[in-house]
Write an enzyme that holds these catalytic residues in place. Structure first.
Site, PDB file in Angstrom:
ATOM      1  N   ILE B  38       0.807  -1.226   0.000  1.00 33.56           N
ATOM      2  CA  ILE B  38       0.000   0.000   0.000  1.00 33.56           C
ATOM      3  C   ILE B  38       0.839   1.275   0.000  1.00 33.56           C
ATOM      4  O   ILE B  38       0.520   2.251  -0.663  1.00 33.56           O
ATOM      5  CB  ILE B  38      -1.016  -0.030   1.158  1.00 33.56           C
ATOM      6  CG1 ILE B  38      -2.001   1.129   1.049  1.00 33.56           C
ATOM      7  CG2 ILE B  38      -0.302  -0.038   2.511  1.00 33.56           C
ATOM      8  CD1 ILE B  38      -3.256   0.943   1.862  1.00 33.56           C
ATOM      9  N   ASP B  75      -3.741   0.209  -3.505  1.00 34.39           N
ATOM     10  CA  ASP B  75      -4.635   0.066  -2.348  1.00 34.39           C
ATOM     11  C   ASP B  75      -5.675  -0.985  -2.727  1.00 34.39           C
ATOM     12  O   ASP B  75      -6.502  -0.769  -3.625  1.00 34.39           O
ATOM     13  CB  ASP B  75      -5.307   1.411  -2.060  1.00 34.39           C
ATOM     14  CG  ASP B  75      -6.253   1.313  -0.853  1.00 34.39           C
ATOM     15  OD1 ASP B  75      -6.476   0.167  -0.370  1.00 34.39           O
ATOM     16  OD2 ASP B  75      -6.755   2.364  -0.425  1.00 34.39           O
ATOM     17  N   ASN B 102      -1.525 -11.922   0.312  1.00 35.25           N
ATOM     18  CA  ASN B 102      -0.842 -11.888   1.607  1.00 35.25           C
ATOM     19  C   ASN B 102      -1.177 -10.634   2.405  1.00 35.25           C
ATOM     20  O   ASN B 102      -1.111 -10.642   3.631  1.00 35.25           O
ATOM     21  CB  ASN B 102       0.666 -11.976   1.362  1.00 35.25           C
ATOM     22  CG  ASN B 102       1.452 -11.675   2.613  1.00 35.25           C
ATOM     23  OD1 ASN B 102       1.433 -12.459   3.563  1.00 35.25           O
ATOM     24  ND2 ASN B 102       2.111 -10.508   2.648  1.00 35.25           N
ATOM     25  N   SER B 156      -4.577 -17.473   8.512  1.00 38.56           N
ATOM     26  CA  SER B 156      -3.925 -17.454   9.813  1.00 38.56           C
ATOM     27  C   SER B 156      -4.529 -18.594  10.629  1.00 38.56           C
ATOM     28  O   SER B 156      -5.600 -19.105  10.284  1.00 38.56           O
ATOM     29  CB  SER B 156      -4.230 -16.114  10.507  1.00 38.56           C
ATOM     30  OG  SER B 156      -3.984 -16.207  11.888  1.00 38.56           O
ATOM     31  N   TYR B 169     -10.236  -9.508  13.491  1.00 42.93           N
ATOM     32  CA  TYR B 169      -9.197 -10.215  12.734  1.00 42.93           C
ATOM     33  C   TYR B 169      -9.609 -11.667  12.497  1.00 42.93           C
ATOM     34  O   TYR B 169      -9.532 -12.192  11.380  1.00 42.93           O
ATOM     35  CB  TYR B 169      -7.884 -10.138  13.539  1.00 42.93           C
ATOM     36  CG  TYR B 169      -6.700 -10.760  12.852  1.00 42.93           C
ATOM     37  CD1 TYR B 169      -6.076 -10.126  11.777  1.00 42.93           C
ATOM     38  CD2 TYR B 169      -6.185 -11.977  13.285  1.00 42.93           C
ATOM     39  CE1 TYR B 169      -4.978 -10.697  11.150  1.00 42.93           C
ATOM     40  CE2 TYR B 169      -5.086 -12.559  12.666  1.00 42.93           C
ATOM     41  CZ  TYR B 169      -4.477 -11.909  11.595  1.00 42.93           C
ATOM     42  OH  TYR B 169      -3.400 -12.477  10.976  1.00 42.93           O
ATOM     43  N   LYS B 173     -10.326 -13.594   8.957  1.00 41.22           N
ATOM     44  CA  LYS B 173      -9.520 -14.733   8.498  1.00 41.22           C
ATOM     45  C   LYS B 173     -10.383 -15.988   8.340  1.00 41.22           C
ATOM     46  O   LYS B 173     -10.131 -16.811   7.444  1.00 41.22           O
ATOM     47  CB  LYS B 173      -8.359 -14.991   9.467  1.00 41.22           C
ATOM     48  CG  LYS B 173      -7.308 -13.875   9.451  1.00 41.22           C
ATOM     49  CD  LYS B 173      -6.621 -13.731   8.085  1.00 41.22           C
ATOM     50  CE  LYS B 173      -5.450 -12.747   8.140  1.00 41.22           C
ATOM     51  NZ  LYS B 173      -4.816 -12.573   6.802  1.00 41.22           N
TER      52      LYS B 173
END
Lengths: 919, 275
Positions: B38, B75, B102, B156, B169, B173
């Site tokens: 970004i 972005d 990623n 994750s 989060y 994920k």
């Protein structure tokens, strides 16, 4: 010739559209200018046309690696050129210019390169347009969908170099068209594109009758489906390397690169999804050969360029022949004795009357053999056996071999005339039969089975039997080109080789139950009988009437727990239908079905495969010829087989060998059609008493190997399997029977009133095997009726050779070449068969019967009368299934195949249904 | 090594950490690369994101390893920017063999689910879940045309299990794992594979400018050293995961060696989720 690999098929579209030009820059000023222009200073025209990147390589190896990568990248969807400058050290660089070849002419790449390198101050895009092509025609000779189908095929290419020549594009095209024709692509259409300084033009090309190439720019149709194409690019001398396409945009693409008009290299490329790389390699050789001949200014051969003999292949077929020890004559008897010793009490042969064990078989056949010897049978004595299909027949055939004789099975249902012919032609000394009607001018001893069996055991006990089987075990008569059948003389050793080649693969054992479904005079039964007896199985002999009814045969298979079934495809389709009408799957005991005798349509097997999946029942398609001992090749048929395998008959049996040959006898290349030659353990001794014919058909090649020229048309794949493409001459196969049409014609023409006759096979609607029928056209004087001819044919030919229709014509129409015009004859078929008029019958049938009549004639493909029996007017078991489905749809869905078999004329079925509806 | 010879791989979040490790290993394995990050901060994210210098550092390392590299700031919350990124990749290299999704953010976090502000919740889902979806939206048509492709989503262990005070989060994920499985089914008939890697505790490798453990520690208001001790305690092996370990899994999933693997999650977590 160098091989190259190109983009994987998934990317073929983009890669095929990508052309790449590689320029090596060694002038530091040019490198600096290129870098500066690419990174920032290029003019607006250039920026509108191209996008650039600069890469730095730290070493020579890295430079080469980057060059390799850049020159293989397909172009994106953008209409802009992609220009990458790979710099290396001081003042050296590679400029790689790539663009969509369909929208950017090669010339524009050169202009961009010159501008960057400083050879021109401005970039001028020019105004030549692009060309976009539709997909081409898939070459039938490429043998697509080979063993790697389903993976991600690459495209392959062969580069021909050292061609320095000013070959005209039209010469390149002529060589391509000639090569395609050698691969069987008649009337090929090729795309021809020429790119040179200031021009780009496209044309289509074909070969004319005289073998000259015609290039037509005016009639160029870009949506045409081309068979192949040539991209001919002429570059300035210092232009560097040019790759016209990263993958072939046409089914077979030749990229010819010239510099200042001189031909430098030709890359011949094709996707391996349409042309097998091994086929392409050979095609490239053939192309090079044709091109070199044309360039050398050689005179065309006598038959025109088309008949140019190709050079022998540099190396023999890379497919290893599976070697197998050949059977020895002694082993036939040794094997059958060892089977009897191993399983003395197991059932050997049964029929409807009962069965016998292996001990019985051994003992009875020994006794009969001694009896035969007492009648004078010795090594090689020909013994005709003309008996109904029973266990007794099998015992007698074994006995003949044990006595050292050569048996000649003749179906007792054959016309007396044909049987008489066999007696005379074979010079047989003995005939085992119950028939009193068999007459012959030759003195031949007639023996009944009862006489053979009646010998007092003690009387014959002492007589010695030969230790070994005769050199030749049997003679089977097949249709002959001369209008007469011919006897094929098959060695005992071949039978042993056949069983040894198959027993492991098919796991044949004493636990198997086989049927002897086919007449002993059809060689498929040789396999049934000896295959079973030499492996200790139980042979169920099926009587003729039962074999004709798929229902009763199905009952028999279920009742006896048959495990190994041998069928012609036509018979099997009817069996599948009969079994399918049963709620329960009753044939689960069948573990192996072997098809033979005619081409298999694997689509018709799906009902069976769903009911009896591959894990439970294996289906094996085999190609074979009487002259090479029943079978030659085999292939397991799976439900998931892709369509391209439909014509494949697989690979030769161990010990058998196949070669595809040109008319001149030279081996064909992969993908080229030719005659199937069969060599190895199955080749028979030849034709009985036909030395000349034996010499013609059984030949020894340049390596001293003996081959049988089958007269079948075939093509070999690089894995050694073959596709069967049909008969080369007028011999045809209908429902498993091999028929020489000339033989039928000869019988018709022997009638004094007949002037001329033509016998041909009509494919019927849709060209399906089931619709195939024999039609006979005749030209006669006086009042000769078709019925009279039919009676004559019935008296002299087996039922399967009788024409479905006899059509009287005023004259046989001829083509411009003076040959009988089959097409015109078939067009005349609109008239119904000449017959005794039966207006009363037609009236009686009434209006309701019209529906039946029309369905009947639709299925049979010709007009029929209300009382015509289905099976006597061209119908067969397969057509019966079609007739049933049509009747079910239009008349009554409750009809069964059994109803059809019982009431087999339109009026009979109509009456039956009328009563049924009233009830 | 050349497990990725001639492949073109697009990697997001390539400026540092796992993204940089993936880029460098891919370059060493012979791939050409399109790298993005970004390069500017996001308002609701309480820690500095990758800079354009960090992206350039990654690109330089990759070029030194022999790769041709296109590095471009983008972005991923802006569809147009994602489209332009993919267009440049195709203009330059002609195709995209693999995408490594990623890019992601680890915070805002450190509080119970109801305490997140709307903007905080939205940005977590927008970057971590919708970002990968946008890349798939732009790149899948290219892969469909090519007839092959491998999409690798870096999720994750938070895509497999819950973490106290990390609801946003964890939700993003878990969503990414769901996206992986469904997209795998969507594209399987066309030979495009979609898989997720679920890294467990990954230590911050200074050479890669790694940052995530610090983000977690900061979110929970504890010292970095304490967080590292907690992480080490939580895994089954005697060591936590390195970014290189994650890159190894990425190389396998991008290579032809995994051509029959799709719709799966590969946990690279030192045994964390086995407990």
């Amino acid at each position: 010739m160098n091989a190259t690999r190109m983009a994987p098929a998934a990317e073929l579209d983009r890669a095929a559209a990508t052309q790449v030009w590689i320029i090596r820059l060694d002038d530091p000023a040019a490198v600096a200018r290129s870098e500066r222009l690419l990174l920032k200073d290029a003019g607006p025209d250039f920026r509108a046309a191209a996008r650039g990147w600069v890469e730095h390589a730290c070493s020579r190896e890295e430079r080469e690696e980057r060059l390799r990568r850049e020159s293989r990248r397909p172009i994106g969807r953008s209409a802009k050129m992609r220009i990458v400058l790979v710099t290396c050290g001081e003042g050296e660089a590679d400029l790689i210019v790539a663009a969509d070849r369909e929208s950017v002419p090669a010339e524009r790449l050169l202009a961009a390169g010159r501008y960057l390198a400083g050879e021109s101050e401005d970039y001028s895009p020019g105004d030549t347009g692009g060309i976009r092509l539709d997909a081409g025609r898939q070459p039938s000779w490429g043998l697509p969908g080979w063993d790697r189908a389903g993976a991600y095929p690459d495209s392959h290419g062969w580069i021909l170099t050292e061609l320095d020549s000013a070959a005209e594009p039209s010469t390149l095209a002529a060589a391509l068209l000639l090569s395609l024709e050698r691969y069987g692509t008649k009337n090929a259409s090729i795309y021809m594109e020429e790119n040179g300084p200031g021009f780009r033009k496209a044309a289509s090309g074909t070969l004319d009758e005289a073998g000259r190439v015609l290039l037509a720019e005016e009639s160029f149709d870009r949506s045409a489906r081309f068979d192949a194409g040539i991209l001919d690019v002429d570059l300035p001398d210092h232009a560097g390397e040019f790759i016209p396409c990263l993958a072939p945009p046409l089914p077979v693409t030749l990229s010819a690169v010239r510099s200042q008009g001189v031909l430098r290299s030709i890359r011949i490329a094709a996707s391996e999804s349409v042309v097998h790389p091994a086929v392409l390699a050979q095609f490239a050789e053939v192309y090079r050969f044709c091109l070199e001949r044309l360039l050398a200014g050689a005179e065309p051969p006598e038959g025109g360029w088309r008949s140019l003999p190709l050079p022998p292949q540099p190396s023999p077929s890379p497919v290893p022949v599976l070697r197998q020890r050949r059977g020895q004559p002694g082993e036939l008897l040794a094997r059958i004795r060892s089977v009897a010793a191993a399983w003395p009490h197991r059932p050997a042969v049964s029929d409807q009357e009962g069965g016998i064990t292996y001990t019985d078989l051994d003992r009875r056949s020994d006794l009969m053999a001694r009896r035969l010897i007492s009648y004078g049978v010795k090594e090689g004595t020909k013994v005709i056996v003309s008996l109904d299909q029973t266990a007794e027949l099998v015992v007698i055939l074994v006995a003949v071999v044990k006595a050292g004789g050569t048996y000649i099975p003749v179906d007792p249902g054959y016309p007396a005339e044909r049987i008489r012919f066999v007696i005379e032609d074979s010079e047989a000394e003995l005939i085992v039969t119950r028939s009193e009607e068999i007459l012959s001018e030759r003195p031949v001893r007639r023996v009944s089975p009862e006489e053979l069996a009646s010998a007092a055991a003690e009387e014959l006990e002492g007589a010695a039997l030969p230790a070994e089987a005769p050199k030749e075990a049997y003679v089977i008569y097949t249709s002959g080109t001369s209008g007469q059948p011919k006897g094929v003389l098959v060695p005992s050793a071949n039978i042993v080789s056949l069983i040894e080649a198959t027993e492991g693969e098919f796991k044949l054992s004493e636990k198997d139950v086989w049927t002897m479904f086919h007449s002993a005079s059809f060689d498929f039964s040789v396999w049934e009988m000896w295959g079973c007896l030499l492996t200790g199985g139980h042979l169920i002999v099926v009587p003729r009437p039962l074999a004709k009814s798929p229902y009763e045969f199905c009952d028999l298979l279920a009742a006896k727990g048959v495990t190994v079934l041998n069928q012609t495809p036509s018979a099997f389709y009817a069996l599948v239908q009969a079994d399918g009408e049963q709620k329960q799957a009753r044939l689960a005991s069948v573990r192996l079905v072997v098809f033979g005798g005619e081409a298999l349509d694997s689509r018709k097997l799906s009902a069976w495969q769903e009911r009896y999946p591959a894990g439970r029942c294996r289906l094996v398609n085999m190609y074979g010829i009487t002259e090479t001992t029943v079978h030659v090749t085999w292939r397991t048929v799976l439900q998931k087989d892709p369509g391209f395998l439909s014509r494949s008959v697989g690979v030769p049996l161990k010990g058998w060998e196949i070669s595809i040959r040109e008319p001149g006898g030279l081996p064909c290349r992969y993908g080229m059609e030719g005659e199937i030659w069969v060599g190895g353990a199955g080749v028979s001794s030849g034709y009985l008493n036909r030395e000349e014919l034996t010499r013609q058909r059984f030949v020894t090649d340049e390596n001293g190997r003996r081959w049988y020229r089958s007269g079948d048309h075939g093509v070999m794949r690089p894995d050694g399997s073959i596709d069967y493409l049909g008969r080369m001459d007028s011999q045809v196969k209908i429902r498993g029977f091999r028929i020489e049409l000339d033989e039928i014609r000869a019988v018709i023409e022997q009638l004094p009133q007949v002037r001329n006759a033509v016998v041909l096979v009509h494919d019927g609607e849709g060209g399906e095997a089931s619709h195939k029928q024999i039609l006979a056209f005749f030209e006669a004087s006086g009042q000769l009726q078709a019925d009279r001819i039919r009676a004559e044919l019935k008296a002299r030919l087996p039922e399967y050779m009788l024409p479905a229709r006899l059509i009287r014509v005023d004259g046989i129409p001829l083509t411009i070449n003076g040959k009988a015009d089959h097409k015109a004859l078939l067009e005349g078929l609109l008239q119904p068969e000449e017959r005794e008029a039966s207006p009363a019958a037609a009236e009686e049938a009434g209006r309701g019967a019209d529906a039946y009549l029309s369905i009947w004639s639709r299925v049979l493909g010709h007009a029929v009368g209300p009382d015509d029996l289905f099976f006597e007017s061209g119908g067969n078991s397969l057509l019966a299934v079609e007739l049933l489905s049509a009747l079910k749809k239009d008349i009554d869905s409750s009809l069964t195949l059994r109803d059809l078999y019982i009431h087999s004329s339109p009026s009979a079925l109509h009456q039956f249904m009328s009563k049924k509806i009233l009830v | 090594m050349s497990r990725l010879k001639d492949k073109v791989i697009l990697i997001t979040g390539a400026g540092r950490g796992i993204g940089r490790a993936c880029a460098i290993l891919a370059a060493e394995e012979g791939a050409d690369l399109v790298l993005t990050d970004i390069g500017v901060p996001i308002d609701s994210v309480p820690y500095p994101l990758s800079s354009s210098d960090q992206l350039e550092t990654t690109a330089r390392s990759c070029r030194e390893a022999g790769a041709s590299v296109v590095a471009r700031l983008a972005d991923l919350c802006e569809m147009d920017e994602v489209r332009e990124l993919v267009e440049e990749a195709v203009d330059r290299f002609g195709r995209i063999d693999a995408v490594v999704n990623n890019a992601g953010i680890g915070a805002p976090a450190g509080k119970a689910a109801h305490l997140y502000e709307s903007e905080e919740w939205d940005i977590l889902l927008n970057v971590n879940l919708s970002g990968p979806w946008r890349v798939i939206k732009a790149a899948a048509p290219i892969m469909l045309e090519q007839g092959h492709g491998s999409i690798i989503n870096i999720a994750s262990t938070a895509g497999l299990l819950g973490y106290k005070h990390f609801a946003g989060y964890v939700a993003s994920k878990h969503g990414l794992v769901g996206l992986t499985k469904s997209a795998a089914l969507d594209y399987a008939p066309r030979n495009i594979r979609v898989n997720a890697i679920c890294p467990g505790p990954v230590y911050d490798d200074e050479r890669l400018d790694g940052h995530m453990t610090k983000v977690v520690a900061d979110s929970l208001g504890i010292r970095l050293g304490d967080q590292e001790a907690i992480d080490l305690e939580s895994v089954a092996l005697n060591t936590v995961v390195s970014p290189r370990d994650v890159a190894e899994a990425m190389v396998w999933l991008a290579s032809d060696g995994s051509q029959r693997v799709t719709g799966t999650t590969v946990a690279v977590d030192a045994g964390y989720s086995a407990k």
